[in-house]
Design a protein around this motif. Structure first.
Motif, PDB file in Angstrom:
ATOM      1  N   GLN A  40       0.827  -1.206   0.000  1.00 35.80           N
ATOM      2  CA  GLN A  40       0.000   0.000   0.000  1.00 35.80           C
ATOM      3  C   GLN A  40       0.859   1.253   0.000  1.00 35.80           C
ATOM      4  OE1 GLN A  40      -2.494  -0.432   3.439  1.00 35.80           O
ATOM      5  NE2 GLN A  40      -3.784  -2.028   2.524  1.00 35.80           N
ATOM      6  N   ASP A  41       0.317   2.314  -0.591  1.00 36.49           N
ATOM      7  CA  ASP A  41       1.033   3.586  -0.638  1.00 36.49           C
ATOM      8  C   ASP A  41       0.233   4.705   0.012  1.00 36.49           C
ATOM      9  OD1 ASP A  41       3.273   2.596  -2.036  1.00 36.49           O
ATOM     10  OD2 ASP A  41       2.163   2.696  -3.924  1.00 36.49           O
ATOM     11  N   ASP A  42      -0.689   4.347   0.891  1.00 38.64           N
ATOM     12  CA  ASP A  42      -1.521   5.353   1.553  1.00 38.64           C
ATOM     13  C   ASP A  42      -0.680   6.204   2.500  1.00 38.64           C
ATOM     14  OD1 ASP A  42      -3.693   4.179   0.287  1.00 38.64           O
ATOM     15  OD2 ASP A  42      -4.096   2.837   1.983  1.00 38.64           O
ATOM     16  N   ASP A  43      -1.146   7.429   2.721  1.00 40.51           N
ATOM     17  CA  ASP A  43      -0.519   8.263   3.738  1.00 40.51           C
ATOM     18  C   ASP A  43      -0.828   7.697   5.127  1.00 40.51           C
ATOM     19  OD1 ASP A  43       0.340   9.880   1.742  1.00 40.51           O
ATOM     20  OD2 ASP A  43      -1.088  11.511   2.098  1.00 40.51           O
ATOM     21  N   GLY A  44      -0.004   8.082   6.090  1.00 45.11           N
ATOM     22  CA  GLY A  44      -0.282   7.706   7.473  1.00 45.11           C
ATOM     23  C   GLY A  44       0.168   6.316   7.857  1.00 45.11           C
ATOM     24  N   GLN A  45       0.977   5.654   7.015  1.00 46.61           N
ATOM     25  CA  GLN A  45       1.416   4.300   7.350  1.00 46.61           C
ATOM     26  C   GLN A  45       2.322   4.254   8.582  1.00 46.61           C
ATOM     27  OE1 GLN A  45       3.185   2.681   3.764  1.00 46.61           O
ATOM     28  NE2 GLN A  45       1.319   1.580   3.269  1.00 46.61           N
ATOM     29  N   VAL A  46       2.997   5.356   8.861  1.00 46.98           N
ATOM     30  CA  VAL A  46       3.905   5.373   9.998  1.00 46.98           C
ATOM     31  C   VAL A  46       3.160   5.247  11.321  1.00 46.98           C
ATOM     32  CG1 VAL A  46       3.936   7.878  10.380  1.00 46.98           C
ATOM     33  CG2 VAL A  46       5.967   6.511  10.903  1.00 46.98           C
ATOM     34  N   LEU A  47       1.873   5.630  11.343  1.00 45.84           N
ATOM     35  CA  LEU A  47       1.116   5.585  12.603  1.00 45.84           C
ATOM     36  C   LEU A  47       0.950   4.158  13.127  1.00 45.84           C
ATOM     37  CD1 LEU A  47      -1.584   8.337  11.907  1.00 45.84           C
ATOM     38  CD2 LEU A  47       0.475   8.507  13.331  1.00 45.84           C
ATOM     39  N   PRO A  48       0.433   3.219  12.319  1.00 44.37           N
ATOM     40  CA  PRO A  48       0.348   1.855  12.850  1.00 44.37           C
ATOM     41  C   PRO A  48       1.717   1.229  13.119  1.00 44.37           C
ATOM     42  CG  PRO A  48      -0.224   1.874  10.513  1.00 44.37           C
ATOM     43  CD  PRO A  48      -0.178   3.305  10.967  1.00 44.37           C
ATOM     44  N   ILE A  49       2.741   1.591  12.329  1.00 38.85           N
ATOM     45  CA  ILE A  49       4.074   1.042  12.552  1.00 38.85           C
ATOM     46  C   ILE A  49       4.622   1.525  13.897  1.00 38.85           C
ATOM     47  CG2 ILE A  49       6.425   0.861  11.671  1.00 38.85           C
ATOM     48  CD1 ILE A  49       4.364  -0.558   9.981  1.00 38.85           C
ATOM     49  N   SER A  50       4.421   2.806  14.197  1.00 41.78           N
ATOM     50  CA  SER A  50       4.888   3.312  15.493  1.00 41.78           C
ATOM     51  C   SER A  50       4.109   2.677  16.635  1.00 41.78           C
ATOM     52  CB  SER A  50       4.781   4.836  15.547  1.00 41.78           C
ATOM     53  OG  SER A  50       3.432   5.258  15.459  1.00 41.78           O
ATOM     54  N   GLY A  51       2.822   2.371  16.388  1.00 39.54           N
ATOM     55  CA  GLY A  51       2.044   1.662  17.402  1.00 39.54           C
ATOM     56  C   GLY A  51       2.576   0.255  17.641  1.00 39.54           C
ATOM     57  N   LEU A  52       2.941  -0.426  16.549  1.00 37.11           N
ATOM     58  CA  LEU A  52       3.537  -1.753  16.677  1.00 37.11           C
ATOM     59  C   LEU A  52       4.888  -1.686  17.396  1.00 37.11           C
ATOM     60  CD1 LEU A  52       2.724  -3.116  13.105  1.00 37.11           C
ATOM     61  CD2 LEU A  52       1.861  -4.049  15.264  1.00 37.11           C
TER      62      LEU A  52
END
Length: 630
Positions: A40-52
């Motif tokens: 996926q190339d959606d914006d905001g991908q860093v948010l779930p990664i930082s949550g993980l």
């Protein structure tokens, strides 16, 4: 994947998935999320990664995400960042490779089965690319951490070792990491990458906090590289690669510093190397390394026992004993009074036994020992025999000997007060020969007093020897404040900043707990003289000092001057050998354990000997910490 909640702007939001109440639906949705995210190339991908990332640090032993494909997802995301620079520079995706490698490292930190899953998921190749510096030093740090964890386990080490370049890169990184972080981040404040600053401070700090955290991370990058190398060092086939003189000689100087004091760093790797015969041969042949091991063994470093182990193993090996014995024995003799050090029980007895074996092997012609070394060992063995002999003599006789030693000590104090420092040292030696071996408190004082004499006579090596003996005799070990301070000054005379710093800090800690009015820190105020020495040595032992000397000082925007570079003027800091001594070059002696019965009253005592104030001590440096004030 289930739809996001009506209030969430992101379709298939991971955080909404985590709120799913049905366990089977939740697992299916997480599985799909991990599978689909890398494409996926959606914006905001860093948010779930930082949550993980937060979850991995908080619950590193939880198997749920491991079973659902988190390692495959993180591996794919790292590859995506390496291969697709347009995607990496979009939105906040620049953070994702760092978080992904960190997540891998957290989940493989404690559980071997998780590490096996990570290897099967293919995490090693992308981590190796990060280790090689394909992105920045920030990603190198988390990559070496993760690879170090994978290399720890028996089942996954072969997979790490199969990538031949890992060991070579780790060695280079251990040697150059401080210079890399200094030149790529610390040195030029206005060129610091914003995402580096955010990761370092979590968006909470300014330039000063960034710099402090960068020093901590630089130390971790070096120490974690050493940890990875250490996993290889347990295998003899890798030692020829590791045991190169240009690397070995730097190991004693690689330490965690005050920012990473829980890491054994270079001395830990040296200890592993010395486990093997081929390693001992390389260490014994490397110029300067034995002297460095001796300094660590005689310091208050938390890893003191590791240096002692190295020296003992080198002496026990017939092929290396003759190369190190003359340098190692003086220090080990000083350390022979240690009873327990960490997990090492009866360490002093072990030292004595090893030295006795060395002497016996010399008698059979298997090793060469200098006359001075032979004398030191024989004196040590005689002192042990004396201790056994004293157990069989009446207590009254011991008390007589102790009283005789006290009389001679007081004569030494009198000579010291009159300025006859050499004469005082001689009297303290005489008192030591009389003082019962079991009278440890009295012997601590005598050694410490003699150490002070050696300081004033500009004999730092002798001062270190006596102060070390006092610290080994003291209970608890390494906690006699006045000996710590005297040894800190002696180390400073020799330019050994790290050792001096550690002793000075321990001295301050001991002062804070002392009941002695001369030492106690009123209102928790650090004495000026101790503060000065600590500041001096912190500057000299600064993690980036060599890099700053080589590359120049720190530059801020609009400032062409150096902050810590080679042009820094250190003239305000004098060595102990250069600074003046209070009382016309004399220091008073004292013993916190003796009473003051020789003084008729307190007024007479004050009249006869007026202790100088801190303002009277030039530069606040040669402190009048005393034993048994005459």
């Amino acid at each position: 994947m289930d739809k996001a909640s009506p209030d969430c702007p992101y379709p298939g939001c991971f955080f909404c998935v985590m709120k799913e109440g049905n366990p089977s639906k939740r697992r299916a949705s997480i599985l799909k999320f991990f599978r689909d995210l890398p494409s996926q190339d959606d914006d905001g991908q860093v948010l779930p990664i930082s949550g993980l990332w937060n979850t991995a640090m908080a619950h590193p032993n939880d198997p749920e995400f491991i079973e659902l494909g988190i390692f495959e997802c993180m591996s794919a995301l790292i590859w995506k960042g390496l291969k697709n620079r347009r995607w990496l520079s979009h939105d906040q995706n620049i953070y994702i490779p760092y978080y992904a490698a960190h997540i891998i490292g957290s989940y493989t930190m404690n559980m071997e089965e998780f590490a096996e899953s990570a290897v099967h998921a293919g995490v090693i190749p992308p981590l190796v690319e990060l280790l090689r510096g394909r992105l920045t030093w920030v990603e190198q740090r988390v990559a070496v951490r993760a690879l170090g964890h994978l290399a720890t386990y028996t089942s996954t080490f072969p997979s790490v070792a199969s990538h031949g370049e890992i060991l070579e890169v780790a060695i280079q990184l251990a040697m150059s990491s401080l210079e890399i972080v200094y030149s790529h981040f610390y040195q030029y404040v206005d060129r610091r990458l914003s995402y580096h600053c955010d990761l370092l401070t979590r968006g909470m700090g300014g330039v000063e906090m960034e710099s402090r955290k960068a020093e901590e991370w630089a130390s971790q990058l070096q120490c974690w590289s050493l940890q990875l190398i250490n996993c290889f060092a347990f295998k003899p086939e890798f030692l020829p690669t590791i045991c190169k003189p240009e690397f070995l000689v730097k190991l004693p100087g690689m330490w965690g510093g005050l920012v990473n004091e829980n890491s054994p760093a270079g001395i830990g790797l040296l200890r592993t190397i010395c486990h093997h015969k081929i390693g001992r041969g390389s260490v014994a042949s490397c110029p300067g390394i034995i002297e460095a091991l001796v300094n660590i063994a005689c310091s208050s470093d938390d890893w003191q026992y590791m240096a002692i182990d190295c020296l003992l193993w080198l002496l026990q090996d017939p092929s290396t004993c003759h190369k190190v014995i003359d340098k190692a024995v003086p220090a080990l003799v000083d350390l022979a009074e240690i009873t327990t050090l960490g997990d090492h029980k009866k360490l002093g007895d072990t030292i004595v036994n090893v030295l006795q074996e060395c002497l016996q092997s010399q008698g059979m012609g298997r090793s060469s020992v200098s006359n001075r070394t032979k004398e030191l060992i024989e004196e040590l063995l005689s002192s042990r025999q004396r201790l056994k002999w004293e157990k069989n003599i009446p207590k009254e006789d011991l008390h007589i000997k102790q009283a005789a030693a006290l009389v001679v000590k007081l004569e030494g104090n009198s000579l010291f007060s009159s300025g006859n420092i050499a004469g005082a040292a001689s009297k303290y030696s005489e008192a030591l020969s009389l003082c019962p071996m079991r009278s440890k408190k009295e012997r601590v004082v005598l050694y410490s007093n003699r150490a002070q004499c050696h300081l004033l006579l500009q004999q730092p090596l002798a001062a270190i020897s006596d102060a070390t003996r006092a610290l080994c005799l003291h209970n608890p070990l390494n906690c006699h404040a006045k000996s710590l301070w005297r040894r800190a000054q002696a180390y400073d005379m020799l330019g050994l900043a790290k050792e001096s710093l550690l002793d000075a800090i321990l001295f301050i800690n001991e002062c804070s707990q002392s009941n002695d009015p001369d030492l106690s820190l009123r209102q928790n105020k650090v004495p000026d003289y101790a503060e000065r020495l600590v500041k001096k040595q912190m500057r000299a032992a600064w993690l980036f000092r060599e890099a700053a000397i080589k590359l120049g000082g720190v530059h801020c925007e609009g400032d062409a001057g150096d902050m810590y570079g080679q042009d820094t003027d250190d003239s305000e800091w004098e060595t102990a050998s250069e600074s003046d001594i209070g009382n016309d070059g004399r220091d008073e002696m004292g013993d916190e354990d003796d009473d003051d019965s020789e003084w008729k009253n307190e007024d007479e005592r004050k009249a006869k000997f007026k202790k100088p104030s801190m303002k009277d001590i030039k530069h606040g440096f040669n402190v009048q910490v005393t034993e048994d004030e005459p």
